[in-house]
Write a protein that holds these residues in place. Structure first.
Motif, mmCIF file in Angstrom:
data_model
loop_
_atom_site.group_PDB
_atom_site.id
_atom_site.type_symbol
_atom_site.label_atom_id
_atom_site.label_comp_id
_atom_site.label_asym_id
_atom_site.label_seq_id
_atom_site.Cartn_x
_atom_site.Cartn_y
_atom_site.Cartn_z
ATOM 1 N N SER A 254 0.807 -1.183 -0.099
ATOM 2 C CA SER A 254 0.075 0.323 0.022
ATOM 3 C C SER A 254 0.974 1.238 -0.011
ATOM 4 N N PHE A 255 1.825 1.369 0.755
ATOM 5 C CA PHE A 255 2.716 2.404 0.994
ATOM 6 C C PHE A 255 3.513 2.623 -0.686
ATOM 7 N N SER A 256 3.986 1.483 -1.121
ATOM 8 C CA SER A 256 4.483 1.557 -2.464
ATOM 9 C C SER A 256 3.328 2.432 -3.373
ATOM 10 N N GLY A 257 2.078 2.178 -3.445
ATOM 11 C CA GLY A 257 0.978 2.648 -4.038
ATOM 12 C C GLY A 257 0.878 4.187 -3.805
ATOM 13 N N VAL A 258 1.025 4.702 -2.640
ATOM 14 C CA VAL A 258 0.971 6.028 -2.191
ATOM 15 C C VAL A 258 2.075 6.769 -2.722
ATOM 16 N N MET A 259 3.538 6.015 -2.870
ATOM 17 C CA MET A 259 4.699 6.900 -3.019
ATOM 18 C C MET A 259 4.791 6.794 -4.590
ATOM 19 N N TYR A 260 4.104 5.969 -5.364
ATOM 20 C CA TYR A 260 3.805 5.925 -6.804
ATOM 21 C C TYR A 260 3.024 7.312 -7.094
ATOM 22 N N LEU A 261 2.066 7.393 -6.237
ATOM 23 C CA LEU A 261 0.965 8.609 -6.720
ATOM 24 C C LEU A 261 1.684 9.634 -6.291
ATOM 25 N N ILE A 262 2.546 9.835 -5.310
ATOM 26 C CA ILE A 262 3.160 11.187 -4.918
ATOM 27 C C ILE A 262 4.127 11.647 -5.750
ATOM 28 N N SER A 263 4.618 10.653 -6.568
ATOM 29 C CA SER A 263 5.785 10.801 -7.707
ATOM 30 C C SER A 263 5.055 10.927 -9.099
ATOM 31 N N LYS A 264 3.685 10.652 -8.969
ATOM 32 C CA LYS A 264 2.944 10.774 -10.405
ATOM 33 C C LYS A 264 3.505 9.784 -11.465
ATOM 34 N N GLY A 265 3.915 8.767 -10.702
ATOM 35 C CA GLY A 265 4.321 7.653 -11.651
ATOM 36 C C GLY A 265 5.786 7.782 -12.221
#
Length: 303
Positions: free
Chosen positions: A127-138
């Motif tokens: 889940s945290f990986s998903g949030v980091m991916y979101l914050i970095s805009k992919g």
């Protein structure tokens, strides 16, 4: 069953809240927005709790609990959320809040001494990986080139306060009837807001648009007063970990409401949502199923 229905209704309004907050913040400062929100919420909860308040008997622990839930949990959540929403989208905010179950489980294990299992750790990492991916805009091709959105980081901090709110509700609210405890928590939130008021300029009431009043009324009365009445009742009955799991519905409702508020969805939103929800589902798998899947995986590896 009743707790689950209340959770679903609450998440529906929470999903709408992100869009209403953007409308409100377009006209006023974040402190004024929070002030209006919790004033309306306080009036709503006073009307709901009036009969119980007449026979209210307070204990030191319940006052401490309401102060933590309202003065730190709710206030901290709203301050950082509204600061973040000034330059972040409602969709981003809702997806980041989707990490709440993982943070709640972690804090629950520390504060309430609940067990932290392997499935929780796996779910948290995914889940945290998903949030980091979101914050970095992919943008994960080069860590040095990642353009972190400062506003999204503020919303991530808000998430920590919201998780603390869940844990403290579970720990302290059982000594009081739900509406009474929730009203006290909102009262402590308003007391906390008073600390900030001398540092901000409050606009004249007549200067606010009709659109603002519709948005702040929905945000304060339904999105806060009614939501936290339903939410805290359900946390009392079902537990803080269950509250975190139902938070997965918030990004879904936010995305559905986005159609009416001219918000845009990008590919990285869907990918990050997939990671976040997958992590939450792993955390939800019962131990028997987890053992079964582990056994199947071991057999395949041996082959």
């Amino acid at each position: 069953m009743k707790a689950n229905i209340y959770f679903i209704i609450a998440t529906l309004f929470l999903g709408l809240n992100f869009h209403l907050s953007k409308i409100v913040l377009a006209e006023v400062s974040f402190i004024e927005a929070i002030s209006w929100r919790f004033t309306l919420a306080g009036i709503t909860l006073f009307l709901l709790a009036y009969k119980n308040l007449k026979s209210l008997q307070l204990k030191r622990s319940s006052i401490k609990g309401a102060a933590l839930v309202g003065g730190i949990g709710l206030l901290g959540f709203n301050v950082f959320l509204f600061l973040g929403l000034r330059n972040s989208s409602a969709i981003n905010a809702a997806l980041i809040i989707g990490l709440n179950p993982a943070i709640t489980v972690l804090l629950s294990s520390i504060i309430l001494k609940t067990s932290l299992k392997t499935k929780h750790l796996i779910g948290i990492i995914i889940s945290f990986s998903g949030v980091m991916y979101l914050i970095s805009k992919g943008n994960i091709t080069s860590f040095q080139d990642i353009d972190f959105n400062y506003s999204d980081v503020l919303i991530l901090i808000a998430n920590i306060f919201f998780a603390l709110h869940h844990v403290w509700v579970k720990k302290y609210s059982s000594e009081l009837e739900n509406t009474s405890f929730t009203f006290l928590a909102i009262l402590f939130t308003l007391i906390g807001i008073l600390v900030f008021l001398p540092f901000v300029e409050i606009q004249e009431i007549a200067s606010h648009s009709t659109k603002f009043w519709f948005a702040i009324s929905g945000l304060g009365i339904l999105g806060t007063g009614v939501v936290f009445y339903f939410w805290n009742y359900s946390v009392q009955k079902a537990g803080a970990d269950q509250a975190g799991i139902f938070m997965n519905m918030v990004p879904l409702f936010t995305a559905l409401f986005a159609v009416f508020f001219n918000e845009y969805l990008y590919r990285y939103h869907f990918i990050s949502a997939l990671f976040i929800i997958s992590g939450m589902l792993i955390m939800k798998i019962n131990n028997r199923k987890m053992s079964y899947y582990s056994m199947i995986l071991k057999r395949k590896l041996k082959m």
